[in-house]
Enzyme design. Structure first.
Site, PDB file in Angstrom:
ATOM      1  N   GLY A 128      14.832   1.691   3.247  1.00 27.61           N
ATOM      2  CA  GLY A 128      14.689   2.938   3.990  1.00 27.61           C
ATOM      3  C   GLY A 128      15.242   4.153   3.275  1.00 27.61           C
ATOM      4  O   GLY A 128      15.571   5.156   3.909  1.00 27.61           O
ATOM      5  N   ARG A 185       7.313  -8.740   5.689  1.00 34.69           N
ATOM      6  CA  ARG A 185       6.972  -8.428   7.085  1.00 34.69           C
ATOM      7  C   ARG A 185       5.664  -7.652   7.113  1.00 34.69           C
ATOM      8  O   ARG A 185       5.130  -7.295   6.071  1.00 34.69           O
ATOM      9  CB  ARG A 185       8.081  -7.587   7.725  1.00 34.69           C
ATOM     10  CG  ARG A 185       8.386  -6.325   6.910  1.00 34.69           C
ATOM     11  CD  ARG A 185       9.320  -5.377   7.613  1.00 34.69           C
ATOM     12  NE  ARG A 185       9.839  -4.341   6.746  1.00 34.69           N
ATOM     13  CZ  ARG A 185       9.204  -3.252   6.357  1.00 34.69           C
ATOM     14  NH1 ARG A 185       7.936  -3.061   6.735  1.00 34.69           N
ATOM     15  NH2 ARG A 185       9.769  -2.358   5.579  1.00 34.69           N
TER      16      ARG A 185
END
Length: 449
Positions: free
Chosen positions: A164, A292
């Site tokens: 992030g 993911r």
């Protein structure tokens, strides 16, 4: 196939998963914090269980509460979505131990790919190109100094457990190394409870291109082409598209094979994304693997006609991948619509949405959990919608996106819609001549327009 799946997430992605489950005839369980009791994912799931107060660590990150919700509803599997526990190896392992199928990668795959230093070492061993850098984690500043002399400046220090955009520092020259070293390690300790870092050569003005892969439990692994995620600010993606403007068929084949090799090297299962940096000479280097579903997965879905969530579920249920040639049709663009004020340095804009009118028309898709009257909680990510369009050509996709953005009306809060509208008219964006630093260094947003 599963009878019931619990979605350990919230908002847009939870609703996205619920939709596919309904089409597959699978019952769904939503979990929610008290801040999300009015969210659409709670309304549209077959069952819903409150798992705690608003803070993530007391709800969406609280594993015992999620497991309890799965137990009382007799769920057979858990889909983690993205963010929260989606790349948590311990959660994947605990699900396994409780006879719950984790719809995602195995604990071992997550652990090996989640630690960036280990991931890089794995790629080197499997012949996947990597950015020159340290051999794994760097333990001391003295060691860092020597490594940096060999690599050469500019370089980047990264948290091994990072993500992030946090735990990263670019160092232009040796005089700035010590401060960057200390800052990066402290930030890594605070954000990830792990101060470990590694060092890489900084690729100047790179393109960020990622490859979508799918893998099953039978050793099959395929790729579904690339997404260009170069338009970023503060290492956060703003817009994604597929195909990439700089891609060639030869480069796609090379990068696709490298991504498949990466997946096979860790016995990967499900949907995953292998991210690369590409320089102006079309050399590509492994950056990281996300184990993911990605926020930007819809652009791949729109041009390949795959439902990636359905493929995740099928893989988790033990079904074998369908072996068919990759067909990429047309061009797709996704704009992330965030509750932020671009006129004031993207300041978060929590509050109540008074008016929420979404665009429509041919090949226009809106993935959102928001609606008129919805109160945006300040506890979570600021993204309230994803606007995705597709068209036969990139030029047509840009025109369609501009039209769709102009129809997207949100009142009561500030959003990034005006920013995206100006981006559609930007000459360099239209020509596809941009890199990961373009938005921060060159693109100028005019709040008066």
């Amino acid at each position: 196939m599963f009878n019931k799946i619990l979605i350990a997430n919230r908002g847009e992605i939870a609703l996205r998963i619920i939709r596919t489950c309904k089409e597959m005839g699978i019952n769904t369980v939503a979990v929610y914090s008290t801040a999300d009791q009015d969210s659409l994912h709670v309304k549209f799931a077959d069952e819903a269980v409150c798992i705690g107060p608003p803070p993530s660590k007391e709800s969406y990150l609280k594993i015992p509460s999620i497991l309890a919700a799965a137990e009382i509803t007799n769920a057979e599997a858990i889909h983690p979505g993205y963010g929260f526990l989606s790349e948590n190896a311990e959660f994947s392992k605990i699900c396994e131990e409780h006879d719950l199928k984790f719809i995602g990668a195995s604990p071992d795959s997550i652990a090996r790919m989640g630690d960036k230093a280990v991931a890089k070492d794995t790629m080197i061993k499997n012949g996947v190109p990597v950015v020159p850098g340290s051999d794994g984690e760097v333990d001391s500043y003295e060691e860092a100094k020597e490594i940096c002399k060999d690599i050469g400046y500019p370089l980047i220090i990264k948290a091994s457990a990072g993500g992030g955009g946090r735990g990263m520092r670019i160092v232009e020259e040796e005089s700035k190394l010590k401060q960057a070293w200390d800052t990066c390690r402290n930030e890594a300790e605070t954000a990830f409870n792990n101060p470990a870092v590694y060092i890489e050569k900084f690729v100047t003005n790179p393109h960020h291109v990622e490859i979508q892969i799918l893998a099953d439990q039978h050793g099959n692994c395929i790729h579904l082409g690339e997404r260009d995620c170069s338009l970023q600010r503060r290492h956060q993606k703003i817009l994604e598209e597929s195909p990439s403007p700089l891609m060639t068929p030869e480069l796609r084949n090379e990068m696709g094979q490298a991504a498949v090799d990466a997946g096979k090297s860790v016995n990967y299962e499900g949907a995953g994304t292998v991210e690369f940096l590409v320089d102006d000479d079309l050399n590509f280097y492994f950056m990281e693997m996300n184990t993911r579903i990605q926020v930007e997965h819809p652009v791949t879905e729109e041009i390949t006609n795959y439902d990636l969530v359905a493929e995740q579920i099928k893989a988790a249920a033990g079904l074998e991948l369908e072996d068919k040639p990759l067909k990429m049709r047309g061009h797709a663009i996704e704009c992330r619509i965030n509750a932020e004020d671009p006129a004031h340095n993207f300041r978060p804009s929590a509050g109540t949405i008074n008016v929420f009118h979404t665009p429509g028309g041919h090949s226009v898709r809106v993935d959102t959990h928001a609606y008129a009257g919805y109160k945006i909680p300040p506890h979570y990510d600021s993204m309230i919608a994803k606007l995705i369009v597709s068209a036969p050509t990139r030029e047509d996709a840009i025109k369609r996106m501009r039209r769709a953005l102009s129809e997207f009306i949100v009142e009561g809060i500030k959003t990034t819609i005006p920013y995206h509208l100006q981006l559609m008219d930007d000459e360099n964006f239209q020509k596809g001549t941009f890199n990961t630093k373009y938005l921060e260094n060159e693109f100028k947003f005019n709040p008066e327009i």
